[in-house]
Design a protein around this motif. Structure first.
Motif, PDB file in Angstrom:
ATOM      1  N   SER A  42       6.580  28.278  15.393  1.00  0.00           N
ATOM      2  CA  SER A  42       5.180  28.562  15.061  1.00  0.00           C
ATOM      3  C   SER A  42       5.043  29.355  13.768  1.00  0.00           C
ATOM      4  N   ASP A  43       5.965  30.268  13.510  1.00  0.00           N
ATOM      5  CA  ASP A  43       5.827  31.149  12.342  1.00  0.00           C
ATOM      6  C   ASP A  43       6.900  30.902  11.280  1.00  0.00           C
ATOM      7  N   VAL A  44       8.157  31.065  11.685  1.00  0.00           N
ATOM      8  CA  VAL A  44       9.234  31.078  10.690  1.00  0.00           C
ATOM      9  C   VAL A  44       9.266  29.792   9.874  1.00  0.00           C
ATOM     10  N   LEU A  45       9.104  28.658  10.565  1.00  0.00           N
ATOM     11  CA  LEU A  45       9.176  27.385   9.842  1.00  0.00           C
ATOM     12  C   LEU A  45       7.948  27.143   8.949  1.00  0.00           C
ATOM     13  N   ASN A  46       6.977  28.033   9.036  1.00  0.00           N
ATOM     14  CA  ASN A  46       5.798  27.920   8.168  1.00  0.00           C
ATOM     15  C   ASN A  46       5.810  28.921   7.018  1.00  0.00           C
ATOM     16  N   LEU A  47       6.886  29.689   6.917  1.00  0.00           N
ATOM     17  CA  LEU A  47       6.931  30.693   5.856  1.00  0.00           C
ATOM     18  C   LEU A  47       7.177  30.048   4.502  1.00  0.00           C
ATOM     19  N   SER A  48       6.487  30.546   3.480  1.00  0.00           N
ATOM     20  CA  SER A  48       6.666  30.046   2.107  1.00  0.00           C
ATOM     21  C   SER A  48       6.608  31.240   1.163  1.00  0.00           C
ATOM     22  N   ALA A  49       6.917  30.988  -0.088  1.00  0.00           N
ATOM     23  CA  ALA A  49       6.941  32.064  -1.080  1.00  0.00           C
ATOM     24  C   ALA A  49       5.652  32.882  -1.043  1.00  0.00           C
ATOM     25  N   GLY A  50       5.790  34.208  -0.976  1.00  0.00           N
ATOM     26  CA  GLY A  50       4.621  35.080  -1.017  1.00  0.00           C
ATOM     27  C   GLY A  50       4.140  35.573   0.330  1.00  0.00           C
ATOM     28  N   CYS A  51       4.599  34.936   1.427  1.00  0.00           N
ATOM     29  CA  CYS A  51       4.199  35.415   2.746  1.00  0.00           C
ATOM     30  C   CYS A  51       4.790  36.798   3.000  1.00  0.00           C
ATOM     31  N   SER A  52       4.052  37.638   3.715  1.00  0.00           N
ATOM     32  CA  SER A  52       4.544  38.984   3.999  1.00  0.00           C
ATOM     33  C   SER A  52       5.083  39.063   5.417  1.00  0.00           C
ATOM     34  N   VAL A  53       6.250  39.706   5.547  1.00  0.00           N
ATOM     35  CA  VAL A  53       6.923  39.748   6.847  1.00  0.00           C
ATOM     36  C   VAL A  53       7.552  41.110   7.109  1.00  0.00           C
ATOM     37  N   ALA A  54       7.790  41.370   8.384  1.00  0.00           N
ATOM     38  CA  ALA A  54       8.645  42.481   8.799  1.00  0.00           C
ATOM     39  C   ALA A  54       9.787  41.854   9.595  1.00  0.00           C
ATOM     40  N   VAL A  55      10.996  42.045   9.125  1.00  0.00           N
ATOM     41  CA  VAL A  55      12.148  41.422   9.789  1.00  0.00           C
ATOM     42  C   VAL A  55      13.071  42.509  10.309  1.00  0.00           C
ATOM     43  N   THR A  56      13.326  42.465  11.615  1.00  0.00           N
ATOM     44  CA  THR A  56      14.240  43.412  12.237  1.00  0.00           C
ATOM     45  C   THR A  56      15.534  42.692  12.578  1.00  0.00           C
ATOM     46  N   GLY A  57      16.624  43.392  12.395  1.00  0.00           N
ATOM     47  CA  GLY A  57      17.893  42.755  12.728  1.00  0.00           C
ATOM     48  C   GLY A  57      19.068  43.674  12.496  1.00  0.00           C
ATOM     49  N   GLU A  58      20.245  43.083  12.665  1.00  0.00           N
ATOM     50  CA  GLU A  58      21.468  43.847  12.507  1.00  0.00           C
ATOM     51  C   GLU A  58      22.025  43.626  11.104  1.00  0.00           C
ATOM     52  N   LEU A  59      22.488  44.697  10.510  1.00  0.00           N
ATOM     53  CA  LEU A  59      23.065  44.626   9.172  1.00  0.00           C
ATOM     54  C   LEU A  59      24.493  44.119   9.290  1.00  0.00           C
ATOM     55  N   VAL A  60      24.780  42.972   8.648  1.00  0.00           N
ATOM     56  CA  VAL A  60      26.127  42.395   8.729  1.00  0.00           C
ATOM     57  C   VAL A  60      26.631  42.085   7.318  1.00  0.00           C
ATOM     58  N   GLU A  61      27.943  41.896   7.216  1.00  0.00           N
ATOM     59  CA  GLU A  61      28.506  41.473   5.942  1.00  0.00           C
ATOM     60  C   GLU A  61      28.077  40.053   5.650  1.00  0.00           C
ATOM     61  N   SER A  62      27.786  39.803   4.381  1.00  0.00           N
ATOM     62  CA  SER A  62      27.360  38.460   4.009  1.00  0.00           C
ATOM     63  C   SER A  62      28.592  37.605   3.725  1.00  0.00           C
ATOM     64  N   PRO A  63      28.699  36.444   4.358  1.00  0.00           N
ATOM     65  CA  PRO A  63      29.868  35.600   4.127  1.00  0.00           C
ATOM     66  C   PRO A  63      29.791  34.904   2.765  1.00  0.00           C
ATOM     67  N   GLY A  64      28.582  34.724   2.241  1.00  0.00           N
ATOM     68  CA  GLY A  64      28.426  34.000   0.984  1.00  0.00           C
ATOM     69  C   GLY A  64      28.748  34.866  -0.225  1.00  0.00           C
ATOM     70  N   LYS A  65      28.692  34.224  -1.394  1.00  0.00           N
ATOM     71  CA  LYS A  65      28.875  34.973  -2.631  1.00  0.00           C
ATOM     72  C   LYS A  65      27.612  35.759  -2.930  1.00  0.00           C
ATOM     73  N   GLY A  66      27.699  36.635  -3.906  1.00  0.00           N
ATOM     74  CA  GLY A  66      26.488  37.345  -4.336  1.00  0.00           C
ATOM     75  C   GLY A  66      26.315  38.630  -3.578  1.00  0.00           C
ATOM     76  N   GLN A  67      25.483  38.620  -2.572  1.00  0.00           N
ATOM     77  CA  GLN A  67      25.177  39.857  -1.867  1.00  0.00           C
ATOM     78  C   GLN A  67      26.283  40.274  -0.910  1.00  0.00           C
ATOM     79  N   GLN A  68      26.403  41.573  -0.731  1.00  0.00           N
ATOM     80  CA  GLN A  68      27.400  42.119   0.183  1.00  0.00           C
ATOM     81  C   GLN A  68      26.877  42.137   1.620  1.00  0.00           C
ATOM     82  N   PHE A  69      25.546  42.312   1.756  1.00  0.00           N
ATOM     83  CA  PHE A  69      24.963  42.476   3.091  1.00  0.00           C
ATOM     84  C   PHE A  69      23.883  41.426   3.352  1.00  0.00           C
ATOM     85  N   GLU A  70      23.688  41.128   4.613  1.00  0.00           N
ATOM     86  CA  GLU A  70      22.521  40.350   5.004  1.00  0.00           C
ATOM     87  C   GLU A  70      22.060  40.811   6.387  1.00  0.00           C
ATOM     88  N   LEU A  71      20.900  40.302   6.779  1.00  0.00           N
ATOM     89  CA  LEU A  71      20.336  40.706   8.069  1.00  0.00           C
ATOM     90  C   LEU A  71      20.476  39.576   9.075  1.00  0.00           C
TER      91      LEU A  71
END
Lengths: 466, 466
Positions: B63-92
C-alpha cells in the motif's frame, strides 16, 4: 610596533615585567603633584581600561601628555607591573607615549568625560560606542550573535539568507516599505494611467521583508533544520521603546517536528546564549548590573536554571480570571494577552519562564496548524519574567486541504501562495519554528530599556540618521 | 519517536545492531525481484543518502512502500547493519516505514529523479534545495558563514549590524534602491510642487545601503576591531553571472592598522575559511570536484598553502605591458585592470594569489589614504587564480585636511560627511579594512559559475520571485 589588546593583559597572557604596547583612546587623565600622569586607556577589547603611569621625564611629557584629554588616541609602550591601587591587577609603567590624534577643542567634544543623557548619546550614534555603556552593549550583542550561530551550527542547522527584497506582500506580519528604482517625479504610466511597475527594477512592485519564515520553510522541507538571522522591517508608525523599523530577527525552522519540539528548541537556545553571556562577558554584565539594572545577572541566572513551564492559553485565561488582580485590559477566552497579563503569569503566578501554547485560531496567522479541537492553533509564546513575550512560534499547517481552508477563511488568494502550497503537495512533513527579535533579546540581557540603544544606528519613524 | 540525523550514522555515533529511526525524503526507490525494496533517503544533514532495505513482509509494503517516489517524506525505523554493497559503509534493515507525505502526481513533480538544467532549477528555487547540488551549496555556504564569524570572534572582533536603510546617498559605491512608504499614486507635494519627503516614513528620502563601511569605521574608531556581515544592494542593470541586486557582504575594519595589516587579515581570513570547508565539508566538496569543477578542491588547497604575493599596481602595469600576451583592453598606467589582466597576473605570471596594492587615486574612492607620492592611494585587491578579484580594500584617510581636500577634488559636499569627518577630529587613528562579496566567495569555493545559484532566492533585474 605591534599591538597588545588590553584584554590579553588582564587575562595574564603576559608575564609581569614584559614590554608591551597598548593602542587605544584616553578615557581619563589625572596628574599628580609629584610630576606623574595617570592615563586610563581603553581599546574596546574588554570593559576595563588599563592605567598607564607616565613619568614627567618622557621627552614629550609637557608637549603631548599634559595635553591629553578624553578621546585622544595613543600608543603607549611600557613595562607591565602590578598595580598598587585597588581595582586593577596590572598597570603599565610607560616608557613611551605616542599620540595618534588629539581631540579638536576638547571642551566641545561630544563624548567628553562628563555623564551624558542616553538621548543625547543617541543623537551622536557615531561617537557613542566610545562610552562604557555602548562599548558594553556592542560586546554583549556580539557575544549573543555568535552564541546563536554556534548553537545552531553545533546542532546541524544551516543558516539561510532569505530575501530582503520581496515581491510578495502576503507575508502578513505587518506594514511594509516599498522598494523602487522608478523616478518618482516622472512615474511611468500604463494604458489605464496607473503606475507601470513593469518598468520598475524587478518588473513589479517590491517591498522589504517582514519575515523570512515562509522562505525558510522551503529549506526546512529539504534540509530538515535551518535558521535565518537577518534584518526585517516594519513600516509601522510606532514610536515606542520596543519597536524599530529595521531590526534583526532569528527564525529557526525544523522539519519532522511539532510544537513541543519548537518549544524545547526555544528553551535550549535561550539557556545556551544566556550561559555564553554570563561566561564570556562577565565584565560587561557586571557593569549593567551595577549601573543599568541590578537584576541583569540574576535574571539570566534564573532563566538558565529554571525549567520553562508549559501552559495552555485556555488554562492561562482561567488563572487570570480567577486571580484577585485587577487588569487594565479585561480577560476572556479569545482575547490576545497584554503585557500586564503575560508578566503576571510569568512573574507572579509561576515565578519562572512560561511557554504559553495553543492560542485561539482567530488571533493567529493563517499558516499555524489547527488543533483537533477546531478552535485553537499550535502556536506558542515564550514569556520571560521582567519582559513578557520574547519569542513567538508555531507548528505550521502541513496538510494542504487544511491550509487551503484557512486561506479561504481569511480571504487570502491561493494563487499568491502557490510555491508555499507546493511544500504540502510534495512530501509534506510536520514542521515548526519560531521568531526571536534579536534587539529585544539584547535589551532583555543588558537591561537597557530602549531598543534604540542596543542597535548601532536605529531606524524609527522620522529617524534614519548616519 | 526521536530522529537520528543521517550524518550521525555515517560518523559512527551508533554501534552496528542499533535500532534507529531516520526521517527524511526519498531520493530513489528500487525494487528487486526477490520482493525487497531499496530506498535512498536524505535528510540534508550530509551529502550522502542512507539506503534502507525494506522487506515485502512489512504490512504497508504494497500500500505504501511500492508507491514511494522521489520527494516523498518518510520515517524509517530499523537495525543498523553493514552494507554489503560498494559505497556506503552502513545501511538500515527496515522494520517500519511510515509515510508522512506522498508526492502528488509524481510524473509532474518538478524535482523528479531525472536531471534538470540549472536554469530550470532556478525557476523552482523553492524546491531546488532538495537536489544534491543545492543541498551541497547550502551546507558549504553555511560552513563558510560560520567560519567567517568564528575567525573574527577568535580574534576579538565585534560584529556590527550597520543600517540597511540609509538616509545618505553618498556612500558612492553604486546605484541605489529607494525605500518609501508614500502612496506613489498620490504623492504629497510641497509648496514648490515637488514630492514632500517630510511626509515619508523617515521624514526624508531613504535608500538601501550599498556598503556598511563608513558606518563600520565609526565603531572601529571606538572598539578597534569590528566587522559587518549583512545584505547590501546595487540597483544596477547588470544581467551577468557575477552580479546580484541583493547580496551579502563581509566588511572588517581595523584601527591602528595600515594597508599591510588589512592585506594580512584578508590572507589569514581566506585561508581560515578555506581550511574550514576542506575539513568540515569534504563530502560536498568531493561532489563539486566530481560534477561541477574538477579543480574545486585543489584550488582551495593551493590557496591555503600559498603565500599571497604582494605587488604594486605600478609594477603590475609594467609586467602586463612587457608580457607577450595580447589583451582585449589595452594597458597603461592609470587604467582600472580588467578581469583578463588580473587573471593573467595571478594565473600565468605568478601562479599564486596576488595582493595588488597602491592604485592610482583617480580610479578609487574618496576615503582611501593618499600615499606620499601624491598620485596613488593605499588600496588593495586580492586576486585569486581562477576568478580574479575576490576582495577589495584600503587604508582610510585619517587626516582631516587630506580627507577634506579629496572631498573637494571630487566635488563632494563636506556637510554630507560631517559625522564621518568627526572621526578625524576626535582622536583619529590610522585604520583600514576590506570588503568581501559573500556570494562570490561561495561561487569561488564551489565552482558554481552563476552567482544566482549560490544564494537561496536571487534578486536581479526583473527577478524577485518567491
Amino acid at each position: 610596533m605591534s599591538k597588545t589588546p588590553i584584554v590579553d593583559i588582564f587575562n595574564s597572557k603576559f608575564a609581569l615585567g614584559s614590554q608591551v604596547t597598548v593602542k587605544g583612546w584616553i578615557r581619563t587623565r589625572r596628574d599628580s603633584k609629584a610630576g606623574i600622569s595617570f592615563l586610563n586607556i581603553y581599546d574596546g577589547s574588554c570593559f576595563d581600561p588599563i592605567q598607564a603611569v607616565v613619568p614627567a621625564e618622557l621627552e614629550n611629557y609637557t608637549s603631548d601628555v599634559l595635553n591629553l584629554s578624553a578621546g585622544c588616541s595613543v600608543a603607549v609602550t611600557g613595562e607591565l607591573v602590578e598595580s598598587p591601587g585597588k581595582g586593577q591587577q596590572f598597570e603599565l609603567q610607560a616608557t613611551k607615549v605616542e599620540v595618534h590624534g588629539f581631540v579638536q577643542d576638547p571642551d566641545t567634544y561630544p563624548m567628553s568625560a562628563k555623564r551624558h543623557s542616553i538621548e543625547y548619546m543617541r543623537e551622536h550614534a557615531h561617537l557613542r560606542p566610545r562610552t562604557n555603556m555602548f562599548g558594553a552593549v556592542t560586546r554583549v550583542r556580539n557575544c549573543l550573535s555568535h552564541a546563536i550561530h554556534n548553537f545552531f551550527y553545533e546542532r546541524g542547522f544551516n543558516w539561510i539568507s532569505t530575501p530582503i527584497i520581496t515581491g510578495s506582500d502576503c507575508e502578513g506580519a505587518g506594514e511594509m516599505f516599498q522598494v523602487s528604482t522608478l523616478d518618482l517625479e516622472n512615474l511611468p504610466r500604463d494604458e489605464q494611467g496607473k503606475i507601470d511597475y513593469k518598468k520598475d527594477f524587478f518588473g513589479k512592485e517590491t517591498f522589504l521583508t517582514v519575515s523570512g519564515q515562509l522562505n525558510a520553510e522551503t529549506y526546512a522541507c529539504a534540509l530538515s533544520n535551518v535558521y535565518t538571522f537577518g534584518p526585517t522591517f516594519r513600516a509601522e508608525n510606532s514610536n515606542t521603546t520596543r519597536h524599530l523599523a529595521e531590526f534583526w530577527m532569528v527564525e529557526p525552522e525544523i522539519a519532522f517536528a511539532d510544537l513541543s519540539d519548537a518549544a524545547q528548541l526555544a528553551e535550549d537556545m535561550l539557556k545556551y546564549v544566556f550561559n555564553a553571556v554570563l561566561t564570556e562577558r562577565a565584565d560587561d554584565m557586571a557593569f549593567f548590573a551595577e549601573r543599568v539594572d541590578k537584576e541583569a545577572i540574576t535574571r539570566l541566572q534564573n532563566m538558565v536554571s529554571s525549567e520553562f513551564v508549559r501552559m495552555d492559553y485556555t488554562d492561562a485565561i482561567d488563572i487570570l480570571q480567577k486571580c484577585d488582580k485587577t487588569f487594565e485590559y479585561p480577560v476572556e477566552w479569545g482575547v490576545d494577552l497584554q503585557s500586564e497579563h503575560e508578566r503576571y503569569l510569568a512573574e507572579e503566578h509561576v515565578g519562572a519562564p512560561i511557554i504559553l501554547q495553543n492560542y485561539p485560531k482567530d488571533i493567529k496567522a493563517f499558516y499555524m496548524k489547527l488543533n483537533e479541537d477546531g478552535k485553537t492553533v499550535a502556536a506558542m509564546d515564550v514569556l520571560a519574567p521582567g519582559i513578557g513575550e520574547i519569542i513567538g512560534g508555531s507548528q505550521r499547517e502541513e496538510d494542504l486541504a487544511a491550509l487551503d481552508k484557512r486561506l479561504e477563511e481569511m480571504g487570502l488568494d491561493k494563487e499568491d501562495y502557490s510555491w508555499y502550497r507546493d511544500l504540502r503537495k510534495y512530501g509534506t512533513v510536520p514542521h515548526a519554528g519560531f521568531g526571536l527579535g534579536f534587539e529585544r533579546l539584547v535589551s532583555y540581557v543588558t537591561g537597557v530599556q530602549n531598543i534604540r540603544d542596543v542597535i548601532a544606528f536605529p531606524r524609527a519613524p522620522g529617524t534614519a540618521e548616519f
